[in-house]
Design an enzyme around this catalytic site. Structure first.
Site, PDB file in Angstrom:
ATOM      1  N   ALA A   1       0.845  -1.121  -0.074  1.00  0.00           N
ATOM      2  CA  ALA A   1       0.054  -0.029   0.054  1.00  0.00           C
ATOM      3  C   ALA A   1       0.775   1.407   0.028  1.00  0.00           C
ATOM      4  O   ALA A   1       2.139   1.225   0.294  1.00  0.00           O
ATOM      5  CB  ALA A   1      -0.818  -0.121   1.342  1.00  0.00           C
TER       6      ALA A   1
ATOM      7  N   GLU B   1      13.320   5.413  -1.055  1.00  0.00           N
ATOM      8  CA  GLU B   1      14.538   5.471  -0.042  1.00  0.00           C
ATOM      9  C   GLU B   1      14.054   5.345   1.628  1.00  0.00           C
ATOM     10  O   GLU B   1      13.011   6.201   1.697  1.00  0.00           O
ATOM     11  CB  GLU B   1      15.121   6.908  -0.501  1.00  0.00           C
ATOM     12  CG  GLU B   1      16.519   7.060   0.539  1.00  0.00           C
ATOM     13  CD  GLU B   1      17.191   8.373  -0.021  1.00  0.00           C
ATOM     14  OE1 GLU B   1      17.921   8.782   0.813  1.00  0.00           O
ATOM     15  OE2 GLU B   1      16.973   8.754  -1.015  1.00  0.00           O
TER      16      GLU B   1
ATOM     17  N   SER C   1     -10.962   4.698  10.093  1.00  0.00           N
ATOM     18  CA  SER C   1     -11.086   5.245  11.338  1.00  0.00           C
ATOM     19  C   SER C   1     -12.211   6.475  11.363  1.00  0.00           C
ATOM     20  O   SER C   1     -11.528   7.698  11.418  1.00  0.00           O
ATOM     21  CB  SER C   1      -9.856   5.744  12.257  1.00  0.00           C
ATOM     22  OG  SER C   1     -10.261   5.537  13.668  1.00  0.00           O
TER      23      SER C   1
ATOM     24  N   GLY D   1     -14.200   8.156  12.934  1.00  0.00           N
ATOM     25  CA  GLY D   1     -14.272   8.884  14.078  1.00  0.00           C
ATOM     26  C   GLY D   1     -13.443  10.236  14.192  1.00  0.00           C
ATOM     27  O   GLY D   1     -13.972  11.261  14.740  1.00  0.00           O
TER      28      GLY D   1
END
Length: 178
Positions: free
Chosen positions: A74, A136, A111, A113
């Site tokens: 990711a 890097e 998340s 909230g």
């Protein structure tokens, strides 16, 4: 009662490289006022790549948790960047594959909230081997782990990264026999 909140005033209190933080005065559905602290984040793109029954994973040290985590590849979406492009780039950089066919698989609010971050998970349906070129300062251990082992690790609490858990469980559910 209508479920909504209205921003009355927003103040940026931090403007960093990865996140920004706003403190907002908000009017609630009942007319009362409150404050909301919001971490603004440009979002991320993650990749679920299953090859020969094995899930492509990377293990890397995550400073905020003080330990290495096992995750699907990711990366952060750069300003103005299409998340699909981010996923293609991260697949090449982190595990050394170029996608021939990739599609949006899952959208996650990690998340809700306190942050507006959205993680888009893409699934690779076909790819060719290239050379991994991590950023890097990015140190990764690339692993292809049998889906059954990944599921057991999730069950045992050894894999706790939410994007990984969500993507792998959806994949297992959709590909279950019967």
């Amino acid at each position: 009662m209508k479920i909504c909140e209205k921003t009355v005033l927003s103040k940026r209190i931090y403007d960093g490289k990865v996140i920004k933080v706003d403190v907002d005065d908000v009017e609630l559905a009942d007319g009362k006022m409150t404050k909301r602290e919001i971490v603004r984040h440009g979002g991320g793109a993650a990749i679920l790549f299953v090859r020969d029954g094995k899930v492509a994973m990377v293990e890397q040290f995550r400073y905020a948790y003080g330990k290495p985590l096992l995750e699907i590849p990711a990366g952060k979406v750069e300003p103005g960047e299409d998340p699909l492009h981010t996923a293609e780039r991260e697949l090449r950089e982190e595990i050394g594959y170029a996608a021939k066919v990739m599609r949006l698989y899952l959208t996650l609010f990690p998340s809700p909230g306190y942050t507006d971050e959205i993680i888009r998970v893409y699934i690779v349906e076909d790819a060719e081997k290239k050379v991994a070129t991590p950023d890097e300062g990015e140190f990764l251990d690339i692993k292809f782990i049998k889906l059954s082992v990944v599921l057991k690790m999730i069950e045992e609490g050894k894999i706790t990264d939410s994007k990984t858990v969500g993507a792998v469980l959806k994949y297992a559910y959709e590909n279950a026999a019967g």
